[in-house]
Design a protein around this motif. Sequence first.
Motif, PDB file in Angstrom:
ATOM      1  N   GLY A   2      10.491  51.270  70.566  1.00 55.47           N
ATOM      2  CA  GLY A   2       9.108  50.417  70.194  1.00 55.47           C
ATOM      3  C   GLY A   2       8.837  50.341  68.922  1.00 55.47           C
ATOM      4  N   GLU A   3       9.793  51.024  67.970  1.00 58.94           N
ATOM      5  CA  GLU A   3       9.314  51.073  66.573  1.00 58.94           C
ATOM      6  C   GLU A   3       9.652  49.554  65.996  1.00 58.94           C
ATOM      7  OE1 GLU A   3      13.596  52.266  66.212  1.00 58.94           O
ATOM      8  OE2 GLU A   3      11.970  52.277  67.637  1.00 58.94           O
ATOM      9  N   ILE A   4       8.962  49.464  64.852  1.00 57.29           N
ATOM     10  CA  ILE A   4       8.907  47.853  64.108  1.00 57.29           C
ATOM     11  C   ILE A   4       9.899  48.364  62.811  1.00 57.29           C
ATOM     12  CG2 ILE A   4       8.184  46.142  62.810  1.00 57.29           C
ATOM     13  CD1 ILE A   4       7.483  46.237  65.940  1.00 57.29           C
ATOM     14  N   ARG A   5      11.366  47.878  62.956  1.00 53.59           N
ATOM     15  CA  ARG A   5      11.975  48.469  61.957  1.00 53.59           C
ATOM     16  C   ARG A   5      12.192  47.321  60.587  1.00 53.59           C
ATOM     17  NH1 ARG A   5      15.774  52.050  63.472  1.00 53.59           N
ATOM     18  NH2 ARG A   5      17.261  51.152  61.929  1.00 53.59           N
ATOM     19  N   ALA A   6      12.550  47.761  59.419  1.00 52.21           N
ATOM     20  CA  ALA A   6      12.455  47.027  58.337  1.00 52.21           C
ATOM     21  C   ALA A   6      13.727  45.956  58.524  1.00 52.21           C
ATOM     22  CB  ALA A   6      12.514  47.822  57.087  1.00 52.21           C
ATOM     23  N   VAL A   7      13.723  44.686  57.663  1.00 50.97           N
ATOM     24  CA  VAL A   7      14.735  44.136  57.617  1.00 50.97           C
ATOM     25  C   VAL A   7      14.977  43.808  56.015  1.00 50.97           C
ATOM     26  CG1 VAL A   7      14.128  42.817  59.574  1.00 50.97           C
ATOM     27  CG2 VAL A   7      13.040  42.024  57.620  1.00 50.97           C
ATOM     28  N   ASN A   8      16.140  43.083  55.655  1.00 54.69           N
ATOM     29  CA  ASN A   8      16.532  42.800  54.264  1.00 54.69           C
ATOM     30  C   ASN A   8      16.095  41.522  54.096  1.00 54.69           C
ATOM     31  OD1 ASN A   8      17.997  41.327  55.989  1.00 54.69           O
ATOM     32  ND2 ASN A   8      20.071  41.328  54.836  1.00 54.69           N
ATOM     33  N   ARG A   9      15.832  41.666  52.648  1.00 59.00           N
ATOM     34  CA  ARG A   9      15.447  40.664  51.896  1.00 59.00           C
ATOM     35  C   ARG A   9      14.009  39.949  52.200  1.00 59.00           C
ATOM     36  NH1 ARG A   9      20.943  37.289  52.000  1.00 59.00           N
ATOM     37  NH2 ARG A   9      19.715  35.656  51.366  1.00 59.00           N
ATOM     38  N   ILE A  10      13.169  40.780  52.308  1.00 58.47           N
ATOM     39  CA  ILE A  10      11.879  40.448  53.015  1.00 58.47           C
ATOM     40  C   ILE A  10      11.186  39.424  51.847  1.00 58.47           C
ATOM     41  CG2 ILE A  10      10.600  42.469  51.870  1.00 58.47           C
ATOM     42  CD1 ILE A  10       9.929  40.564  55.353  1.00 58.47           C
ATOM     43  N   GLU A  11      11.285  39.616  50.519  1.00 57.67           N
ATOM     44  CA  GLU A  11      10.812  38.641  49.689  1.00 57.67           C
ATOM     45  C   GLU A  11      10.954  37.362  49.968  1.00 57.67           C
ATOM     46  OE1 GLU A  11      12.698  41.179  48.807  1.00 57.67           O
ATOM     47  OE2 GLU A  11      11.638  42.713  47.977  1.00 57.67           O
ATOM     48  N   ARG A  62      -0.355  34.241  57.614  1.00 59.88           N
ATOM     49  CA  ARG A  62      -0.402  35.576  57.788  1.00 59.88           C
ATOM     50  C   ARG A  62       1.218  35.630  58.320  1.00 59.88           C
ATOM     51  NH1 ARG A  62      -3.957  38.821  62.440  1.00 59.88           N
ATOM     52  NH2 ARG A  62      -3.512  40.797  61.761  1.00 59.88           N
ATOM     53  N   ILE A  63       1.673  37.009  57.952  1.00 59.20           N
ATOM     54  CA  ILE A  63       3.029  37.125  58.475  1.00 59.20           C
ATOM     55  C   ILE A  63       2.993  38.881  58.886  1.00 59.20           C
ATOM     56  CG2 ILE A  63       3.744  37.732  56.064  1.00 59.20           C
ATOM     57  CD1 ILE A  63       6.720  37.040  56.735  1.00 59.20           C
ATOM     58  N   PHE A  64       3.663  39.303  60.044  1.00 57.75           N
ATOM     59  CA  PHE A  64       3.734  40.283  60.372  1.00 57.75           C
ATOM     60  C   PHE A  64       5.067  41.057  60.068  1.00 57.75           C
ATOM     61  CE2 PHE A  64       0.341  39.030  63.050  1.00 57.75           C
ATOM     62  CZ  PHE A  64      -0.512  40.227  63.394  1.00 57.75           C
ATOM     63  N   ILE A  65       5.038  42.226  59.313  1.00 55.11           N
ATOM     64  CA  ILE A  65       6.275  42.824  58.807  1.00 55.11           C
ATOM     65  C   ILE A  65       6.484  44.524  59.345  1.00 55.11           C
ATOM     66  CG2 ILE A  65       6.696  40.864  57.092  1.00 55.11           C
ATOM     67  CD1 ILE A  65       5.632  43.105  54.895  1.00 55.11           C
ATOM     68  N   SER A  66       7.378  45.044  59.068  1.00 59.84           N
ATOM     69  CA  SER A  66       7.513  46.325  59.169  1.00 59.84           C
ATOM     70  C   SER A  66       6.742  47.119  58.129  1.00 59.84           C
ATOM     71  CB  SER A  66       9.072  46.803  59.159  1.00 59.84           C
ATOM     72  OG  SER A  66       9.205  48.331  59.211  1.00 59.84           O
ATOM     73  N   SER A  80       0.703  41.764  57.229  1.00 59.72           N
ATOM     74  CA  SER A  80       0.255  42.688  58.039  1.00 59.72           C
ATOM     75  C   SER A  80       1.222  43.808  58.352  1.00 59.72           C
ATOM     76  CB  SER A  80      -0.155  41.858  59.147  1.00 59.72           C
ATOM     77  OG  SER A  80      -1.278  41.209  59.300  1.00 59.72           O
ATOM     78  N   PRO A  81       1.480  44.761  57.921  1.00 60.37           N
ATOM     79  CA  PRO A  81       2.460  45.837  58.054  1.00 60.37           C
ATOM     80  C   PRO A  81       2.211  46.576  59.326  1.00 60.37           C
ATOM     81  CG  PRO A  81       1.122  46.481  56.398  1.00 60.37           C
ATOM     82  CD  PRO A  81       0.642  45.313  56.508  1.00 60.37           C
ATOM     83  N   VAL A  82       3.082  46.619  60.400  1.00 60.12           N
ATOM     84  CA  VAL A  82       2.829  47.431  61.392  1.00 60.12           C
ATOM     85  C   VAL A  82       4.310  48.340  61.687  1.00 60.12           C
ATOM     86  CG1 VAL A  82       1.593  45.893  62.954  1.00 60.12           C
ATOM     87  CG2 VAL A  82       3.935  45.454  62.541  1.00 60.12           C
ATOM     88  N   SER A  83       3.924  49.405  62.488  1.00 65.05           N
ATOM     89  CA  SER A  83       5.002  50.170  62.758  1.00 65.05           C
ATOM     90  C   SER A  83       5.583  50.413  64.183  1.00 65.05           C
ATOM     91  CB  SER A  83       4.473  51.812  62.237  1.00 65.05           C
ATOM     92  OG  SER A  83       3.277  52.170  62.781  1.00 65.05           O
ATOM     93  N   LYS A  84       4.574  50.036  65.239  1.00 66.01           N
ATOM     94  CA  LYS A  84       4.902  49.974  66.531  1.00 66.01           C
ATOM     95  C   LYS A  84       4.714  48.545  67.037  1.00 66.01           C
ATOM     96  CE  LYS A  84       4.389  55.025  67.196  1.00 66.01           C
ATOM     97  NZ  LYS A  84       3.713  56.047  68.053  1.00 66.01           N
TER      98      LYS A  84
END
Length: 458
Positions: free
Chosen positions: A401-410, A423-427, A444-448
Amino acid sequence: MAKTKSAYFCQSCGYESAKWLGKCPSCNSWNTFVEEVIEKAGSKVPAWKTTTGTSRVNKPNKVNNIPSITEERVLTGDLELDRVLGGGLVAGSVILIGGEPGIGKSTLMLQLALNISGKKILYISGEESEQQIKMRAERITSSPTADCYILTETSTQNIFKQIEELEPDLLIVDSIQTLHSAHIDSTPGSVSQVRECTAELLRFAKETDTPVFLIGHITKDGTIAGPKILEHMVDTVLQFEGDRHHVYRILRSIKNRFGAAAELGIYAMHSSGLRQVSNPSEILLSQRDEELSGIAISATLEGARPMLIETQALVSTAAYGTPQRSANGFDTKRMNMLLAVLEKRCGFRLSTRDVFLNIAGGIKVEDPAIDLAILVAIISSHEDIFISSKICFAAEVGLSGEIRAVNRIEQRISEAEKLGFERIFISNYNMKGLITDRYKIELSPVSKIEDVFSLLFG
C-alpha cells in the motif's frame, strides 16, 4: 554440381528442423512444419553484390584505435516519425514496420516518400498496381514530388537491376512477404523466402548506405509474421497500431539500434491521409461538461514524451455470480494485483463486484506511474464520488500500500502544469532534490494509499 538442400520450418515461429516434427519445440504449435527448399542445385550467385569487384577482409582492431564518427541523420519532415526513429533516418539502416491490415502502413510510407525533399525515393509495391498507388498519392497530396518512383515488382533480381540503374537515396518495400528470390524454391511469404529477401536487402543497405523501409504483415496474435530472426536482422522495428474504427493511430518503437526504444508517435487518420498530433495530451483527455465519477488523470511517459491520459473505471454489482475483471489498454494481471491491495490494505470489499478499466484514446500503457490514478478511479466509481478534473496523479503503488517514487517526475509535473492542472499527487520520496519553487501547480506528496483517499474523499 551441388545438391538441392531442403529443411522443415515452423510457419508460426520460423524454427528450423532437419526432419518433420508434429509439435514445434519452440512455440509448441502442432502441425506447422512444412518442407522448403533452402538452396537450389547449382552455384548460387548473390542477388546483390558490390560493383567494385574487390573483396574486403576484416581484421580485429583495438577499441581505442577505432575512429569515432558523427552519426548523421536525414530528417523525413515527419516530426512524429523522426522522434520514434531517434532523430531521423540513419544511413544504411533497415527499418521494419508492422501493423494490422488497413491500419495505414502503406499510407504512412507513401506520405514519407512524397514529402521528403531533395532525395530520390524508390517505392516498391508487390501488393498494389501503379494506378492504385497513384490514386492514393493524389488523395494525400495535390502535387506529388517528381523524385518519388513507383515500381510494381516482386522478384528481388529484377528489383536490384532497377536499383542499380536508378541509385535511389531511400528504398521502401511494401511488403517483405510479397517478395521472392530465385535462389529459394518456395512460395513468397514462406519462412525461407522472407529470410533470404531480407538478407539481400540488408546486404544492399549496408554496402550502399541506403536506408530501407520494410513493411511487414502481422499474425493474429499481433506479432510480425515470418521468422523471429527477421526482427533480429533489422536495425529498427516499429509497430503501427490503433483501432480501425477510431481516428487515432500510434506508431511505437519496439527495437531501435540508433535511439531509445518505446518511443511513441501519434497520428490522426483523415480522408487526406495521416496527420501528426503534436500535443497528444489534449486529445487523450476527454472534454467533460460535468464532473463524473470513475475518472482520474495520470501523468505518464512514453519514451521521452510526457503525456496526460485519462483512466476510466466502472465498478458494479456482479450480476452473474462470478465477478468480471476486464481491462482495455492496461495489463489485467496488474489490475487484479491493485484490487488485492485495495482489499487487503484499505478494506474495500471488491470480491463481489465487477471491475472494468479503460485507458481513453485506445492506447496501451505499461508505465507503473498510472497505478495511483487507476486505484483512485476504481474507488471513485465504487463510492460514486467524482474527482476534480484539475487533479492528476503520478505514482506507483506497492503491495503493502505504499506510494513509490517514479522516474523523471519533473517532466510529468511540467506537462500537468502546462495543461492547466492545479494539483498533482506524487510520492513523498520524489520530493527529495525537487525544487518546488519553480512550479505553480500544487504538489501533494503522499506515502500511503490511505493518505490519498483521506485527502480526496475525507
